[in-house]
Every structure is written in structure tokens, then in C-alpha cells.
Design an enzyme around this catalytic site. Structure first.
Site, PDB file in Angstrom:
ATOM      1  N   TYR A 106       0.950  -1.057   0.125  1.00  0.00           N
ATOM      2  CA  TYR A 106      -0.053  -0.062   0.052  1.00  0.00           C
ATOM      3  C   TYR A 106       0.889   1.217   0.001  1.00  0.00           C
ATOM      4  O   TYR A 106       0.574   2.137  -0.816  1.00  0.00           O
ATOM      5  CB  TYR A 106      -0.980   0.108   1.254  1.00  0.00           C
ATOM      6  CG  TYR A 106      -1.939  -1.038   1.153  1.00  0.00           C
ATOM      7  CD1 TYR A 106      -3.172  -0.946   0.720  1.00  0.00           C
ATOM      8  CD2 TYR A 106      -1.694  -2.414   2.026  1.00  0.00           C
ATOM      9  CE1 TYR A 106      -4.051  -1.843   0.538  1.00  0.00           C
ATOM     10  CE2 TYR A 106      -2.552  -3.410   1.974  1.00  0.00           C
ATOM     11  CZ  TYR A 106      -3.783  -3.006   1.373  1.00  0.00           C
ATOM     12  OH  TYR A 106      -4.753  -4.157   1.249  1.00  0.00           O
TER      13      TYR A 106
ATOM     14  N   ASN B  95     -12.271  -1.711  -4.947  1.00  0.00           N
ATOM     15  CA  ASN B  95     -12.344  -2.030  -6.455  1.00  0.00           C
ATOM     16  C   ASN B  95     -13.365  -2.961  -6.843  1.00  0.00           C
ATOM     17  O   ASN B  95     -13.740  -4.094  -6.361  1.00  0.00           O
ATOM     18  CB  ASN B  95     -10.761  -2.870  -6.465  1.00  0.00           C
ATOM     19  CG  ASN B  95     -10.609  -3.631  -7.671  1.00  0.00           C
ATOM     20  OD1 ASN B  95     -11.160  -3.400  -8.809  1.00  0.00           O
ATOM     21  ND2 ASN B  95      -9.972  -4.626  -7.655  1.00  0.00           N
TER      22      ASN B  95
ATOM     23  N   CYS C 156      -6.462  -6.548  -6.866  1.00  0.00           N
ATOM     24  CA  CYS C 156      -6.305  -5.891  -5.480  1.00  0.00           C
ATOM     25  C   CYS C 156      -5.754  -7.028  -4.426  1.00  0.00           C
ATOM     26  O   CYS C 156      -5.138  -6.412  -3.292  1.00  0.00           O
ATOM     27  CB  CYS C 156      -7.621  -5.415  -5.179  1.00  0.00           C
ATOM     28  SG  CYS C 156      -8.871  -6.399  -5.212  1.00  0.00           S
ATOM     29  N   HIS C 157      -5.855  -8.344  -4.803  1.00  0.00           N
ATOM     30  CA  HIS C 157      -5.266  -9.276  -3.900  1.00  0.00           C
ATOM     31  C   HIS C 157      -3.927  -9.253  -3.883  1.00  0.00           C
ATOM     32  O   HIS C 157      -3.196  -9.841  -3.069  1.00  0.00           O
ATOM     33  CB  HIS C 157      -5.858 -10.553  -4.290  1.00  0.00           C
ATOM     34  CG  HIS C 157      -5.286 -11.104  -5.652  1.00  0.00           C
ATOM     35  ND1 HIS C 157      -6.310 -10.603  -6.868  1.00  0.00           N
ATOM     36  CD2 HIS C 157      -4.416 -11.930  -6.256  1.00  0.00           C
ATOM     37  CE1 HIS C 157      -5.611 -11.173  -7.815  1.00  0.00           C
ATOM     38  NE2 HIS C 157      -4.435 -11.812  -7.493  1.00  0.00           N
TER      39      HIS C 157
ATOM     40  N   GLU D 238      -1.341 -18.034  -7.904  1.00  0.00           N
ATOM     41  CA  GLU D 238      -0.441 -17.142  -8.756  1.00  0.00           C
ATOM     42  C   GLU D 238       1.019 -17.932  -8.267  1.00  0.00           C
ATOM     43  O   GLU D 238       2.077 -17.338  -8.383  1.00  0.00           O
ATOM     44  CB  GLU D 238      -0.378 -15.898  -8.487  1.00  0.00           C
ATOM     45  CG  GLU D 238      -1.561 -15.357  -8.993  1.00  0.00           C
ATOM     46  CD  GLU D 238      -1.765 -13.908  -8.969  1.00  0.00           C
ATOM     47  OE1 GLU D 238      -1.008 -12.875  -8.881  1.00  0.00           O
ATOM     48  OE2 GLU D 238      -2.966 -13.256  -9.241  1.00  0.00           O
TER      49      GLU D 238
END
Length: 180
Positions: free
Chosen positions: A99, A127, A135-136, A162
Site C-alpha cells: 500500500y 475495487n 487488489c489481492h 499465482e
């Protein structure tokens, strides 16, 4: 007129929204801020953008990186939120950003000395196109996994899809951004 489509993911139901041309929303069913940008008048209808999004999600949930974006993305939000969401789109598959780093980038772009990481967190949390606008992939500077509107458990699973090394992250025991 707005349209919706439902997708069954391994992590639960997903509802998509479109204005007829662009993807305007994608939410885990029941998540925080679910469908807040969707008008009350909408109908369920299969559209080309939903077909493309289904294909993208099928690839993603196989643990592979989709090499395309669904036709057109059009998330509804303020200029600041749009700016944050554009940065989210730049975070590579299998990588994360903090962030604070997003806040520093926006501050630099705007010629400011600093920008609030909490303000960035608010934009990330709102989002409207989850997963595709990733956003994850946003984490705390200390590796904390907080603030995912779909729930921390889903954030963990998405990062695992991922192939992220999850040893570098942790779920805080308490905090203000632990959407459960």
C-alpha cells in the site's frame, strides 16, 4: 441497461456486471461492497464480455497467467480510485506491491511529498473488478495480508493460484482491515 452473469469458481460464486460492452464489476458473492456500483435494474444475459471473462477466469483458476484482459474494463469510481486501480493493473502476475509503495508512486505523480497509504487502502478495498484488477496482490509493508473485500482466506488462495511463496506473508490476528 446493465447486465449480470454468474460464474462458479473454485473459491465460490462470482457475479459479473456489464453495461453491455465493458466489464463494470466482478465480485465474489457476498463480499464486502458486493455490487455497490450495480444499478438495481439489471438483467441476466450472456454477453461477449462475459464469455471473455469466463475464459480469463478459467485460465486463472487453472493456476496459469491469462495473456489477455477481457474486452474492456470500466470500473466506476473517483479519479483517485481510478488512479489506484490503474496501478493495480500494473502489478505482475505472481508479484505483490505494498500500500505504501502505491501511495509513494501516486504522491510522486501528483508532485506531493506524501500520500496516505490508508487512502490507497480504501481505494483498493473498493475495487469493483476483483481478481482481474488484482487488489489481492496488495500487501502491508511487513507482509501482512489485510484488506481483501472477498475475505482473507480468498486473498491467500488467489496468491497461491499465482504460485506465490506464502512464507513471506502472514495474516494478522487483529486489525481494522481484516474483512472476513
Amino acid at each position: 441497461m446493465e447486465y449480470i452473469h454468474h460464474y462458479k469458481s473454485p473459491l465460490g460464486g462470482i457475479t459479473m456486471a456489464s453495461d453491455g460492452k465493458a466489464l463494470t464489476g466482478l465480485w465474489f458473492d457476498g463480499q464486502k461492497y458486493f455490487a455497490v456500483t450495480l444499478s438495481k435494474e439489471h438483467e441476466e444475459k450472456m454477453l461477449p464480455v462475459f464469455e471473455e471473462t469466463d475464459r480469463w477466469l478459467d485460465i486463472y483458476f487453472q493456476g496459469k497467467e491469462p495473456d489477455f484482459l477481457p474486452l474492456v474494463l470500466f470500473p466506476c469510481g473517483s479519479e483517485f480510485r481510478q488512479e489506484v486501480w490503474q496501478i493495480l493493473l500494473s502489478i505482475p502476475y505472481g508479484k505483490t506491491m505494498t500500500y505504501g509503495k502505491i501511495a509513494a508512486y501516486i504522491a510522486k505523480q501528483r508532485g506531493l511529498t506524501r500520500m496516505s497509504a490508508q487512502a490507497v487502502g480504501g481505494a483498493v478495498g473498493h475495487n469493483p473488478i476483483s481478481i482481474i484488477v488484482p487488489c489481492h496482490r496488495v500487501v502491508g509493508i511487513d507482509g501482512s495480508l489485510t484488506g481483501y473485500a472477498g475475505g482473507i482466506d480468498k486473498k491467500v488462495k488467489l496468491l497461491e493460484y499465482e504460485h506465490m511463496n506464502m512464507e513471506q506473508f502472514y495474516v494478522p490476528k487483529k486489525g481494522t482491515a481484516l474483512y472476513k
